[in-house]
Enzyme design. Sequence first.
Site, PDB file in Angstrom:
ATOM      1  N   GLY A 249       0.753  -1.247   0.000  1.00  0.00           N
ATOM      2  CA  GLY A 249       0.000   0.000   0.000  1.00  0.00           C
ATOM      3  C   GLY A 249       0.779   1.290   0.000  1.00  0.00           C
ATOM      4  N   GLU A 291       4.104  -6.527   1.668  1.00  0.00           N
ATOM      5  CA  GLU A 291       3.831  -6.982   0.300  1.00  0.00           C
ATOM      6  C   GLU A 291       3.528  -5.819  -0.638  1.00  0.00           C
ATOM      7  OE1 GLU A 291       0.983 -10.059   1.100  1.00  0.00           O
ATOM      8  OE2 GLU A 291      -0.626  -8.631   1.382  1.00  0.00           O
ATOM      9  N   PRO A 292       4.558  -5.058  -0.977  1.00  0.00           N
ATOM     10  CA  PRO A 292       4.370  -3.911  -1.856  1.00  0.00           C
ATOM     11  C   PRO A 292       4.191  -4.300  -3.317  1.00  0.00           C
ATOM     12  CG  PRO A 292       6.696  -4.216  -1.395  1.00  0.00           C
ATOM     13  CD  PRO A 292       5.970  -5.252  -0.580  1.00  0.00           C
ATOM     14  N   CYS A 362     -13.327   4.378 -28.030  1.00  0.00           N
ATOM     15  CA  CYS A 362     -14.646   4.971 -28.271  1.00  0.00           C
ATOM     16  C   CYS A 362     -15.404   5.207 -26.974  1.00  0.00           C
ATOM     17  CB  CYS A 362     -15.435   4.078 -29.216  1.00  0.00           C
ATOM     18  SG  CYS A 362     -14.708   4.130 -30.835  1.00  0.00           S
TER      19      CYS A 362
HETATM   20  N1  LLP Z   1      -1.514  -6.975  -0.702  1.00  0.00           N
HETATM   21  C1  LLP Z   1      -2.826  -7.084  -0.948  1.00  0.00           C
HETATM   22  C2  LLP Z   1      -3.601  -8.085  -0.225  1.00  0.00           C
HETATM   23  C3  LLP Z   1      -3.436  -6.255  -1.887  1.00  0.00           C
HETATM   24  O1  LLP Z   1      -4.735  -6.365  -2.114  1.00  0.00           O
HETATM   25  C4  LLP Z   1      -2.658  -5.307  -2.581  1.00  0.00           C
HETATM   26  C5  LLP Z   1      -3.270  -4.427  -3.587  1.00  0.00           C
HETATM   27  C6  LLP Z   1      -1.277  -5.234  -2.308  1.00  0.00           C
HETATM   28  C7  LLP Z   1      -0.752  -6.088  -1.348  1.00  0.00           C
HETATM   29  C8  LLP Z   1      -0.364  -4.281  -3.013  1.00  0.00           C
HETATM   30  O2  LLP Z   1      -0.713  -2.964  -2.803  1.00  0.00           O
HETATM   31  P1  LLP Z   1       0.223  -1.791  -3.370  1.00  0.00           P
HETATM   32  O3  LLP Z   1       1.543  -1.847  -2.644  1.00  0.00           O
HETATM   33  O4  LLP Z   1       0.390  -2.017  -4.809  1.00  0.00           O
HETATM   34  O5  LLP Z   1      -0.533  -0.563  -3.075  1.00  0.00           O
HETATM   35  N2  LLP Z   1      -5.590  -1.043  -9.183  1.00  0.00           N
HETATM   36  C9  LLP Z   1      -5.395  -0.062  -8.153  1.00  0.00           C
HETATM   37  C10 LLP Z   1      -4.684  -0.635  -6.952  1.00  0.00           C
HETATM   38  C11 LLP Z   1      -5.375  -1.833  -6.374  1.00  0.00           C
HETATM   39  C12 LLP Z   1      -4.629  -2.450  -5.247  1.00  0.00           C
HETATM   40  C13 LLP Z   1      -5.195  -3.767  -4.891  1.00  0.00           C
HETATM   41  N3  LLP Z   1      -4.499  -4.453  -3.854  1.00  0.00           N
HETATM   42  C14 LLP Z   1      -4.630   1.125  -8.745  1.00  0.00           C
HETATM   43  O6  LLP Z   1      -4.298   1.087  -9.917  1.00  0.00           O
HETATM   44  O7  LLP Z   1      -4.400   2.103  -8.053  1.00  0.00           O
END
Ligand code: LLP
Length: 432
Positions: A249, A291-292, A362
């Site tokens: 996150g 878990e990035p 489109c």
């Molecule tokens: N762990 C879990 C359980 C998750 O659901 C996610 C992301 C991550 C780790 C990784 O999160 P990050 O570090 O990438 O923020 N499509 C959206 C983002 C959706 C994230 C979903 N889960 C966007 O383009 O902003």
Amino acid sequence: MNSKVAPVTTEINKKGNLEIGGCDTISLAEKFGTPLYVMDEKTLVENCRNYTEPLKKIYPKHLVIFANKAMCVTGILKIIKKEELGADVVSGGELFNTLAAGINKEKIYFHGNNKSPQELKEALENKIGRIVVDNLDELKRLDALTKKQKKTAKILLRVNPGIEAHTHEFVQTGKVNSKFGIAKEQILHVVKLIEHMSGLDFVGLHAHIGSQILGLDSYYAEIGVLTDLAIQIKKETGKTCGEINIGGGLGIAYLEEYPLFDIKDAVAKIAQYFKDTVKNKGLGEPLLILEPGRSIVGRAGVTLYTVGVVKDIPAVEKYVVVDGGMGDNPRQILYSAKYETTIANKASHKKEETVTVAGRYCESGDVLIKDSKLQPAEVGDTLAIFATGAYNYSMAMNYNQVPKPAVVLVKSGKVKLIVKRQTYKDLVRNEL
Ligand code: LLP
């Protein structure tokens, strides 16, 4: 180049063209066509180390797993493997790619709020590290499956910590009303149920509070909730939470005007907070998992497009229309995402105009950037959009039957094609 959003290797070369990883982006566009996803290996590796270096110093008992959903491509996962990260997968498809890239099975965590029986079977058969159980129905399904297959599964429980992270509503995941996870009030009850499930070995807790988070308070609150639960579980069941996975996150800069958010510093602070908290609460030394996704691949990616139309509606709007759009980058249409852009063949020119960069699909909403400062654009220019490494390729779609772009990896002046552009035949491959 002094930028928060461009890959760390970005330069303007002698020709005045944008260069990434020592490669002239105009040559890349000519050689591979556009749209083109360009991934910079140096930025990717640095981003992995922004996590592993502070963790090694502050909390050696850690594991960083890459959230594959941000960009699940074998050529990227091979670098993730080299950097000794594990992987978070959310589907049989992501598991397939991850195994193909040779990521250590013990470091694979299977997430998802509705894993199918088939996917659970694949997880068990491949003996992956952990299954992160999201809900009671899945728990029962997995229990039945382990008994049938005479296998054991090490599981984490996904906790809904009831925390609202300050980010876009669509990417918040840990608030009370969420489809993800088991409410923190019910976790103890579920751990007690697992005691009667002989094929399931409870090893710890997981939570993920959202995405594109640029502050640490929600993480501290989350660590508080998870460690309190660990104490309660120990007291009531005698079970130790050997692993605490705080999810991903951490956000990145999409605009130069964003305040500086240093991931390395953020990871160091989270690690220190975790270390102090487990010590103060007498929890021993659980494995800390992060878990990035976005903060590993986001800034490493740049998308190149060719300008095909420049349409000026006097006193209303000037549109610079490119050969891609919502198909290769659905983030604007989904989350009103913001991006920085430049004309790669005029990178040293002044950005004198305010334009809207629109796509070729489109839909009126198919706009990549609204009101962007840009050099005067002409048909045939190459336009680069920065910070597109995360959730672009992975969320790309074939709307309007437009093939998905190719992906190249650049490093020290060398380029490697890691995903071929789709062909028309690819688009109809499954049609009967
Ligand atoms: N762990 C879990 C359980 C998750 O659901 C996610 C992301 C991550 C780790 C990784 O999160 P990050 O570090 O990438 O923020 N499509 C959206 C983002 C959706 C994230 C979903 N889960 C966007 O383009 O902003």
